[in-house]
Every structure is written in C-alpha cells, then in structure tokens.
Design a protein around this motif. Structure first.
Motif, PDB file in Angstrom:
ATOM      1  N   ARG A  38       0.843  -1.192   0.000  1.00 22.33           N
ATOM      2  CA  ARG A  38       0.000   0.000   0.000  1.00 22.33           C
ATOM      3  C   ARG A  38       0.882   1.247   0.000  1.00 22.33           C
ATOM      4  O   ARG A  38       1.794   1.384   0.805  1.00 22.33           O
ATOM      5  CB  ARG A  38      -0.914   0.007   1.219  1.00 22.33           C
TER       6      ARG A  38
ATOM      7  N   GLU B 234      -2.758   4.854   0.088  1.00 19.17           N
ATOM      8  CA  GLU B 234      -4.092   4.244   0.031  1.00 19.17           C
ATOM      9  C   GLU B 234      -4.360   3.463  -1.245  1.00 19.17           C
ATOM     10  O   GLU B 234      -5.472   2.963  -1.453  1.00 19.17           O
ATOM     11  CB  GLU B 234      -5.192   5.307   0.212  1.00 19.17           C
ATOM     12  N   ASN B 235      -3.382   3.321  -2.109  1.00 19.99           N
ATOM     13  CA  ASN B 235      -3.532   2.496  -3.302  1.00 19.99           C
ATOM     14  C   ASN B 235      -2.689   1.230  -3.161  1.00 19.99           C
ATOM     15  O   ASN B 235      -1.646   1.231  -2.505  1.00 19.99           O
ATOM     16  CB  ASN B 235      -3.110   3.265  -4.560  1.00 19.99           C
TER      17      ASN B 235
ATOM     18  N   TYR C 150      -0.398  -1.722  -4.875  1.00 17.20           N
ATOM     19  CA  TYR C 150       0.472  -1.979  -6.017  1.00 17.20           C
ATOM     20  C   TYR C 150       1.201  -3.310  -5.803  1.00 17.20           C
ATOM     21  O   TYR C 150       1.370  -3.768  -4.671  1.00 17.20           O
ATOM     22  CB  TYR C 150       1.523  -0.876  -6.171  1.00 17.20           C
TER      23      TYR C 150
END
Length: 413
Positions: A298, A301-302, A304
């Motif tokens: 993270r 907040e995304n 990958y």
C-alpha cells in the motif's frame, strides 16, 4: 576445536582440530571456516586454487570453532542451542532428531532455530529445478537457514538435503534468498504435517519427512522449514542461484533482477560445464513468467505489486527508479481454494482448469484427488474450475517496522 587467533599469510585465522592447529578463513558471512592443510587428512579435500600455498582444505561450521558466548553473539543468525544436561550430549541429540516420536522432547531445542526478517534461506535443487527457476518458478517447499548448512559444501554432504544422489564428480544447485517475514515459514512437525510423515514411499520423492523439524541425516543436525502451507513465495530481489562442485567450490550462477523479472548471469565461461544441457550458459538472463502468488503493498491508500529486498527495502514495483516509492504496508497474496474438501493453493490457471497444490497433503488426499508428488513434500493436481469452491486471494499483511520471529506454536512450543 577452538580459534587460536590470527596468523600471517593469506589465511586470517588459526583453528585447532583434533589437537592440530591449521590456518583458516571465514566463509559464508562468518558461518563457517575453510581450513587449510599441507597434508591430507580426514575430511580434507584437494584445494582447487592454482598455486595454492596449502594443497588441501576442509569446511567446518563456525559453531564447531567458536565456543564462547561472546563469539556466538557475533553471528548473523542464532545457532541451534541445546540445554546443558548430564543426560544429553550431541550424539544423543542427533539420535532424537531422527526419532519421529521425540518431537516433544526436542521442542525447546528446535525453538532456538528461528527465522527473522532478513535471514538467509536456501533450498537445494536438481538441474531440472534450476532450469525451472530460470524460467519463472517461485520459491516453495522445504528449505533451510543458510547459516545451519554453511559447512555443507560438497555434493556428498548436500545429498541429504537434495533429491539427487550425486557422485564426487557431480554438482548440486541451490537458490538462496533473504526471508521477508517469519510468517512465511513453518516447521514441518508431525502434529501439523503428519500427512507427510506417514506418506508411503511409493507416493513421495526425496528423503522421508521425520516430523521432528530436523532433516533426515546420519551425521548432521539440520533444522528444516517449509514455506507456509507449502505455498509459493515470490522471489525477492538479489536472490542467487548457486552451484556447489565436487571439491566444495561455491559458484554464483545468476542473480535475480525483479524490475526486469529476469536472472542476470554472474558466472564466467569456465563454469558453463556445470549447467544442464537444457540451459544455454552464454545467455545473460532468461525472461521469466509471472506466478500467481505475489507481494503487494500500500502506498497512499492504493495497492500496487511490491518488490521486496529484505531486511529493510520494500517498494512499489516499477521499472523507472523515480516511481519506486517506499511502501506504507506490505502483504503476501496467495491464491487459495478448496477442491473435494482438500485445502489447496492455486499455482496456475489454464482455461477452465486450475493447477492446485495440496496445503496439508496426506495419503488419502493424494489417492482421492489423483495428486502427484512433484518434489519432496509438494503434491499437485489439475482440477476443473467448476469443481473448485471457495476460490479466493488471501492477503497476509506484515508489520514493516517490527522484526518478529517464529511463534512458539510454529516451532512446537
């Protein structure tokens, strides 16, 4: 056997073996010594270096040389420790490690062999497995702390840890990496992997699983581990593929480059003869496939895909350096499923079929599912996707700031 001190010449230490002092050098990050001799003797091999001052050499573990507590504290990993008693010596301990019913007595000792973030791990390979890793296989199955096997350098010694039975002219391959987290590993004890302990000989490959947490051996005491649920581990950055020759020489063959998903050739032309015929020794790297299991992270907040370089570097997977942001959190993602009431991990998808690996294999599951043993402890089968239930991706989130160890429950405590 004790360290005497430093000596002049190319060797940096002197060690005493059976009352005789020899020059020696530290190897394997200080986990073992290469001991030199001008005369042949028990355990000594010809020194392959041209013009060597000492024509013979022998490999010994550092714990056989360093006996003080101060010396033991300097190792990268903690040695296996045995409580001092009048009733137990090292020979008695070895006998217990080879006795399936003794796992309860061994728990306090086995618990001292721990994995932590950054621990060097190693798995020994056949030539076929070496080629598989070059073409994209992840890490899975039985493995060891590199510290515990640092003194095992010849194919004869390593035969106890590999599926082959090499002769003096053969080679043993290995994949060596650093652990991302202790959670990724379990100890194959009888109470958790009893199905492997009781597996009949015709349904297994390699040496039997004793269930004490130690590898089967007539002479050595080697703690063993398995990847959790026998699942696949993505390959960390700077993982190496190495070879051990008949004279005990270690050769680094390839190093893994995660951004390119490729293996970079590290060996020169003098070592190409070590490789199986299926591997082109003059290639710089081999393109690799992407396994289903992966590390994810993270960042702001995304989520990958992550590149891991333990013990301290975890970042977003990106080919450009500017985009390799440090992660706020890290997880290992494992595709899992259930097939005919058997817990499995999913390792491949082809059309409507799934390649499944049994998480807790036993003789009944192997017969009922038609699973085949692909290497020691790993049983796989193809399953119609329509018959598979509870298909999911399990994410286990790690604590990046804390360095943890295997829990007592994982080591039989």
């Amino acid at each position: 056997m004790t360290v005497i001190g430093h000596t002049a010449g190319s060797a940096t230490h002197s060690v005493t073996l059976d009352g005789t002092t020899y020059p020696a050098d530290e190897i394997a990050q200080g986990a073992a010594f290469e001991v030199y001799s001008a005369q042949p003797g028990p355990g000594f091999l010809p020194n392959p270096r041209p013009g060597a001052r000492w024509p013979f050499r022998r490999f010994v573990h550092a714990t056989d040389v360093v006996t003080s507590l101060d010396g033991l504290s300097g190792f990268e990993d903690e040695p296996l420790a045995m409580p001092v008693t009048r009733a137990m010596d090292w020979a008695g301990l070895h006998k217990l490690t080879q006795t399936p019913s003794a796992s309860g007595h061994l728990a306090p000792i086995r618990r001292t062999a721990t994995v932590r973030r950054g621990t060097r791990m190693i798995k020994f390979l056949t030539g076929r497995q070496l080629g598989g890793h070059l073409r994209g296989w992840p890490i899975s199955g039985f493995c060891y702390r590199a510290f515990d096997v640092a003194h095992l350098r010849t194919p004869q010694d390593l035969a106890i840890l590999s599926e082959g039975t090499p002769s003096s002219d053969d080679v043993v391959f290995a994949i060596r990496w650093r652990a991302v987290d202790p959670w990724d590993y379990e100890v194959p004890l009888a109470d958790s992997y009893g199905g492997l302990v009781t597996m009949p000989p015709h349904d297994r490959l390699g040496s039997p699983v004793i269930g004490t947490g130690f590898a089967p051996s007539g002479r050595h005491i080697v703690p063993e581990f398995v990847t959790r649920d026998l699942a696949e581990l993505p390959v960390p950055a700077n993982t190496s593929l190495v070879a051990y020759t008949g004279d005990g020489t270690e050769v680094t063959l390839y190093t893994y480059l995660p951004e390119q998903r490729a293996w970079s050739r590290m060996h020169g032309p003098q070592w190409r003869h070590l490789l199986p015929d299926t591997i082109a020794g003059d290639q710089e790297y081999f393109p690799t496939t992407t396994p289903l299991a992966c590390y994810v992270g993270r960042y702001r907040e995304n989520i990958y895909e992550a590149i891991v370089d333990p013990p301290g570097e975890f970042r977003v997977a990106a080919k450009t350096r500017a985009a390799r942001y440090p992660l706020d959190a890290l997880a290992r993602r494992v595709p899992s499923a259930t097939w005919r009431n058997a817990p499995c991990t999913v390792i491949r998808e082809e059309g409507d079929w799934l390649r499944l690996r049994l998480s807790r294999p036993d003789g009944d599951q192997v017969a009922r599912l038609g699973a085949h043993c692909v290497e020691r402890g790993l049983y796989e089968a193809w399953a119609p996707g329509a018959e598979v239930t509870d298909a999911r991706e399990d994410d286990h989130w790690f604590e990046l700031l804390a360095v943890t160890r295997l829990s007592p429950s994982a080591t039989g405590g």
